[in-house]
Write a protein that holds these residues in place. Sequence first.
Motif, PDB file in Angstrom:
ATOM      1  N   ASP A 146       0.954  -1.175   0.152  1.00 29.10           N
ATOM      2  CA  ASP A 146      -0.224   0.099   0.114  1.00 29.10           C
ATOM      3  C   ASP A 146       0.807   1.062  -0.081  1.00 29.10           C
ATOM      4  OD1 ASP A 146      -2.907  -1.219   0.695  1.00 29.10           O
ATOM      5  OD2 ASP A 146      -1.320  -2.107   2.313  1.00 29.10           O
ATOM      6  N   GLY A 147       2.021   1.087   0.143  1.00 29.72           N
ATOM      7  CA  GLY A 147       3.152   2.241   0.118  1.00 29.72           C
ATOM      8  C   GLY A 147       4.505   1.644   0.112  1.00 29.72           C
ATOM      9  N   ALA A 148       5.369   2.666  -0.233  1.00 33.51           N
ATOM     10  CA  ALA A 148       6.929   2.026  -0.431  1.00 33.51           C
ATOM     11  C   ALA A 148       7.742   2.962   0.400  1.00 33.51           C
ATOM     12  CB  ALA A 148       7.110   1.972  -1.839  1.00 33.51           C
ATOM     13  N   LEU A 149       8.958   2.506   0.874  1.00 39.58           N
ATOM     14  CA  LEU A 149       9.994   3.301   1.444  1.00 39.58           C
ATOM     15  C   LEU A 149      11.061   2.730   0.525  1.00 39.58           C
ATOM     16  CD1 LEU A 149       9.561   2.596   5.032  1.00 39.58           C
ATOM     17  CD2 LEU A 149       9.256   4.757   3.984  1.00 39.58           C
ATOM     18  N   LEU A 150      11.987   3.907   0.108  1.00 42.10           N
ATOM     19  CA  LEU A 150      13.152   3.681  -0.673  1.00 42.10           C
ATOM     20  C   LEU A 150      14.530   3.998   0.019  1.00 42.10           C
ATOM     21  CD1 LEU A 150      11.842   5.277  -4.185  1.00 42.10           C
ATOM     22  CD2 LEU A 150      11.622   2.654  -3.235  1.00 42.10           C
ATOM     23  N   LEU A 151      15.495   2.781  -0.100  1.00 41.20           N
ATOM     24  CA  LEU A 151      16.654   3.132   0.786  1.00 41.20           C
ATOM     25  C   LEU A 151      17.708   3.156  -0.317  1.00 41.20           C
ATOM     26  CD1 LEU A 151      14.625   2.282   3.025  1.00 41.20           C
ATOM     27  CD2 LEU A 151      16.472   0.765   3.871  1.00 41.20           C
ATOM     28  N   GLY A 152      18.125   4.407  -0.688  1.00 43.46           N
ATOM     29  CA  GLY A 152      19.099   4.641  -1.669  1.00 43.46           C
ATOM     30  C   GLY A 152      19.729   6.250  -1.627  1.00 43.46           C
ATOM     31  N   ILE A 153      20.827   6.172  -1.937  1.00 43.31           N
ATOM     32  CA  ILE A 153      21.712   7.266  -1.644  1.00 43.31           C
ATOM     33  C   ILE A 153      22.347   7.805  -3.328  1.00 43.31           C
ATOM     34  CG2 ILE A 153      23.122   9.001  -0.592  1.00 43.31           C
ATOM     35  CD1 ILE A 153      22.638   7.293   1.900  1.00 43.31           C
ATOM     36  N   CYS A 154      23.017   7.024  -3.310  1.00 47.74           N
ATOM     37  CA  CYS A 154      24.242   7.258  -4.390  1.00 47.74           C
ATOM     38  C   CYS A 154      23.971   7.557  -5.843  1.00 47.74           C
ATOM     39  CB  CYS A 154      25.574   6.373  -4.265  1.00 47.74           C
ATOM     40  SG  CYS A 154      26.314   6.550  -2.752  1.00 47.74           S
ATOM     41  N   ASP A 155      24.915   7.338  -6.781  1.00 49.03           N
ATOM     42  CA  ASP A 155      24.947   8.041  -8.175  1.00 49.03           C
ATOM     43  C   ASP A 155      23.893   7.613  -8.802  1.00 49.03           C
ATOM     44  OD1 ASP A 155      27.139   9.048  -6.924  1.00 49.03           O
ATOM     45  OD2 ASP A 155      28.550   8.635  -8.720  1.00 49.03           O
ATOM     46  N   LYS A 156      23.852   6.430  -9.167  1.00 54.14           N
ATOM     47  CA  LYS A 156      22.491   6.033 -10.201  1.00 54.14           C
ATOM     48  C   LYS A 156      21.666   5.136  -9.255  1.00 54.14           C
ATOM     49  CE  LYS A 156      25.923   6.782 -12.951  1.00 54.14           C
ATOM     50  NZ  LYS A 156      26.730   6.909 -11.766  1.00 54.14           N
ATOM     51  N   ILE A 157      21.753   5.072  -8.103  1.00 53.45           N
ATOM     52  CA  ILE A 157      20.615   4.501  -7.281  1.00 53.45           C
ATOM     53  C   ILE A 157      19.382   5.204  -6.927  1.00 53.45           C
ATOM     54  CG2 ILE A 157      20.379   3.412  -4.957  1.00 53.45           C
ATOM     55  CD1 ILE A 157      23.891   3.594  -6.059  1.00 53.45           C
ATOM     56  N   VAL A 158      19.547   6.404  -6.716  1.00 50.22           N
ATOM     57  CA  VAL A 158      18.492   7.348  -6.502  1.00 50.22           C
ATOM     58  C   VAL A 158      17.756   7.219  -7.864  1.00 50.22           C
ATOM     59  CG1 VAL A 158      17.629   9.578  -6.068  1.00 50.22           C
ATOM     60  CG2 VAL A 158      18.985   8.340  -4.423  1.00 50.22           C
ATOM     61  N   PRO A 159      18.301   7.962  -9.034  1.00 45.98           N
ATOM     62  CA  PRO A 159      17.610   7.817 -10.106  1.00 45.98           C
ATOM     63  C   PRO A 159      17.004   6.576 -10.427  1.00 45.98           C
ATOM     64  CG  PRO A 159      19.749   8.880 -10.381  1.00 45.98           C
ATOM     65  CD  PRO A 159      19.546   8.326  -9.120  1.00 45.98           C
ATOM     66  N   GLY A 160      17.668   5.409 -10.459  1.00 44.86           N
ATOM     67  CA  GLY A 160      16.871   4.170 -10.635  1.00 44.86           C
ATOM     68  C   GLY A 160      15.752   3.754  -9.859  1.00 44.86           C
ATOM     69  N   LEU A 161      15.864   4.117  -8.483  1.00 43.30           N
ATOM     70  CA  LEU A 161      14.666   3.678  -7.613  1.00 43.30           C
ATOM     71  C   LEU A 161      13.737   4.593  -8.021  1.00 43.30           C
ATOM     72  CD1 LEU A 161      16.892   3.717  -4.085  1.00 43.30           C
ATOM     73  CD2 LEU A 161      15.558   1.563  -5.259  1.00 43.30           C
ATOM     74  N   THR A 162      13.840   5.894  -8.236  1.00 41.88           N
ATOM     75  CA  THR A 162      12.766   6.909  -8.597  1.00 41.88           C
ATOM     76  C   THR A 162      12.036   6.432  -9.945  1.00 41.88           C
ATOM     77  OG1 THR A 162      13.978   8.641  -7.804  1.00 41.88           O
ATOM     78  CG2 THR A 162      12.286   9.197  -9.203  1.00 41.88           C
ATOM     79  N   MET A 163      13.011   5.933 -10.890  1.00 39.64           N
ATOM     80  CA  MET A 163      12.459   5.691 -12.090  1.00 39.64           C
ATOM     81  C   MET A 163      11.209   4.243 -11.913  1.00 39.64           C
ATOM     82  SD  MET A 163      15.701   6.254 -14.509  1.00 39.64           S
ATOM     83  CE  MET A 163      14.987   5.356 -15.931  1.00 39.64           C
ATOM     84  N   GLY A 164      12.006   3.512 -11.067  1.00 38.74           N
ATOM     85  CA  GLY A 164      11.265   2.017 -10.900  1.00 38.74           C
ATOM     86  C   GLY A 164       9.826   2.373 -10.102  1.00 38.74           C
ATOM     87  N   ALA A 165       9.987   3.241  -9.122  1.00 42.10           N
ATOM     88  CA  ALA A 165       8.768   3.659  -8.022  1.00 42.10           C
ATOM     89  C   ALA A 165       7.691   4.334  -9.044  1.00 42.10           C
ATOM     90  CB  ALA A 165       9.301   4.416  -6.904  1.00 42.10           C
ATOM     91  N   LEU A 166       8.006   4.898  -9.966  1.00 40.12           N
ATOM     92  CA  LEU A 166       6.933   5.982 -10.408  1.00 40.12           C
ATOM     93  C   LEU A 166       6.263   4.896 -11.400  1.00 40.12           C
ATOM     94  CD1 LEU A 166       8.986   8.955 -11.796  1.00 40.12           C
ATOM     95  CD2 LEU A 166       6.957   9.103 -10.337  1.00 40.12           C
ATOM     96  N   SER A 167       6.585   3.873 -11.688  1.00 41.49           N
ATOM     97  CA  SER A 167       5.836   2.785 -12.252  1.00 41.49           C
ATOM     98  C   SER A 167       4.815   2.520 -11.181  1.00 41.49           C
ATOM     99  CB  SER A 167       6.542   1.704 -12.720  1.00 41.49           C
ATOM    100  OG  SER A 167       7.251   1.928 -13.890  1.00 41.49           O
ATOM    101  N   PHE A 168       4.651   2.815 -10.131  1.00 41.82           N
ATOM    102  CA  PHE A 168       3.904   2.298  -9.110  1.00 41.82           C
ATOM    103  C   PHE A 168       3.526   3.879  -8.419  1.00 41.82           C
ATOM    104  CE2 PHE A 168       6.163  -1.319  -9.782  1.00 41.82           C
ATOM    105  CZ  PHE A 168       5.257  -2.591  -9.888  1.00 41.82           C
ATOM    106  N   GLY A 169       3.406   4.708  -9.476  1.00 38.35           N
ATOM    107  CA  GLY A 169       3.269   6.118  -8.545  1.00 38.35           C
ATOM    108  C   GLY A 169       1.771   6.127  -8.007  1.00 38.35           C
ATOM    109  N   HIS A 170       0.886   5.231  -7.943  1.00 37.31           N
ATOM    110  CA  HIS A 170      -0.341   5.350  -7.407  1.00 37.31           C
ATOM    111  C   HIS A 170      -0.177   5.004  -6.081  1.00 37.31           C
ATOM    112  CE1 HIS A 170       0.217   1.107  -8.062  1.00 37.31           C
ATOM    113  NE2 HIS A 170      -0.804   0.809  -7.179  1.00 37.31           N
ATOM    114  N   LEU A 171       1.145   4.613  -5.329  1.00 39.91           N
ATOM    115  CA  LEU A 171       1.442   4.461  -4.043  1.00 39.91           C
ATOM    116  C   LEU A 171       2.015   5.696  -3.321  1.00 39.91           C
ATOM    117  CD1 LEU A 171       3.189   0.709  -4.130  1.00 39.91           C
ATOM    118  CD2 LEU A 171       0.557   1.296  -3.709  1.00 39.91           C
TER     119      LEU A 171
END
Length: 601
Positions: A146-171
């Motif tokens: 029903d929701g998500a927490l993203l644990l990431g900081i560095c160079d490609k990790i935050v952009p990748g987490l964002t791109m993936g999570a936006l596919s579940f942007g209803h959460l």
Amino acid sequence: MHPTIAKVTARIIERSKASRAQYLARMDQQQADGPLRGQLSCSNLAHGFAGCVGSDKYDLKQLNKSNIGIITAYNDMLSAHQPYATYPEQIKKACRDAGSVAQVAGGVPAMCDGVTQGQPGMELSLMSREVIAMATAVGLSHNMFDGALLLGICDKIVPGLTMGALSFGHLPTVFVPAGPMASGLPNKEKAAVRQQYAKGEVDDDALLEAESASYHSPGTCTFYGTANSNQLVIEAMGLQLPGSSFVPPFDGLRSALTDAAAKQVCRLAQQGTGRMADIYSEKSVVNGIVALLATGGSTNLTMHLVAMARAAGVIVDWQDFAELSQATPLLARVYPNGQADINHFHQAGGMAFLIAQLRAGGLLHEDVQTVAGEGLELYCKVPTMVDGELQWLDGPQVSGDETVLRPIDNPFQATGGMQLLSGNLGSAVMKVSAVASEHHVIEAPAVVFEDQQSLDVAFRAGELDKDCVVVVRYQGPQANGMPELHKLTPPLAVLQDRGFKVALVTDGRMSGASGKVPAAIHVSPEALNGGLLAKVANGDMIRVDAATGELTLLVDEATLAGRQVQQPDLTGNDFGTGRDLFARFRTLLASPGIGASALLK
């Protein structure tokens, strides 16, 4: 609102109208389908909570509590992510306290660009962003959450987490940072030892000692590279709690902020509000870009923010960055743009002071949603422990150190940290915030290399002791994955210190470590894909002008038309260090100007 900010935002909204509407319609449909955990078959659901212990299994079986999916980029080789080892259990407890449940939905790879600099493994770095995005989607695809927490900081990790999570942007989705390591060897001293090493004045032992004194403990590296740029931008966009970016690891305040992030995403899930799709809007994207430009952040974000935005149906380009940069004053100097590190920035007033000053200048959109609620007022406050409880108190009204962080009416310079360059060589970006004004215009003969190792050989042989524009080509996305070329910084800086006029032109990356040498990077089109960079010959005059935004090969059209491109043998890029698994994937990477992604149109 500053008229340029308003104009660029309106243009982005109009340009994105169709794609944004399509994205939001998809998210609306996913939300309308309801909590999909309740639609799973008994067998599916039993698998989904089989590994749970205690009350979590009972609560998930009853289908009456929110379940938060944790996507973690933990590993203990990457110093910034080492503190995440204990976060899942802490988050689970905080979610239970908030009347919810949490599960680790999946892990994503997290490579350290500092380890792979100048090595073949760096050629996987940019593509790791796509892997992270896909791995994030795989983790959330179980439809248990029903929701998500993203644990990431560095160079490609935050952009990748964002791109993936936006596919579940209803959460509802919240980023959870871990903070920077304590300040170590001052950056100026570290840079000096690197230059001494490049000149052969100190040995490997001395260099390793300096590097170890700089990068010395768990936490994010303290210079203002891509990792810390990610944190600053994500906070400015309202995707993590106010003031949480630069609190150190293993601090009581850091622990309280982690608990608060977990409880906040539970609250949003229970209320059915705070969708990531709504927070990640055209206006929040502009806010993120402005914050990046106002602090002279990493040039990697000129690609990542474009790709991230496209994942939400928002279309931004380098022209937007260029116009926003002209309207955004530079308010911070953090290494490599100055001598301070990110801890000094935080101590001088940090995010609260920065956001307050940008608001005062009419440079940020106020009518945005964030994970903390509507608007940016809370982002001008400072998280503080008061009698053992986390509170947000009023932020500083004045900078604690104007050599690091300045008010809007006394900026370091009137414009932002980046410049768009264009001309017959194509388009490129330059991080101008670290480059002294006397080096903004370089016109000199080209010295051409087709790999970074050859440049080092030529430097050590004294072949670069002259005015020159160093061209390093066949470093673009499709040629070899577009590695960062930090190894070039010390020798080029030495040449500049010797009094030579020197600049770098490359279709590769320099990232957050772009320093005092003018570097036209991300040149597009790349040499492999028809870029004129492929026809540059030794001795050709090149003009790199950060003042006017010019990048020109000063060779007449007739001469260029008669030149044949002699492409180097690039087959060696296809094998070793896992590159064989990515060789075909690399051919799908788009131009840097549209995000260099293989996943997005």
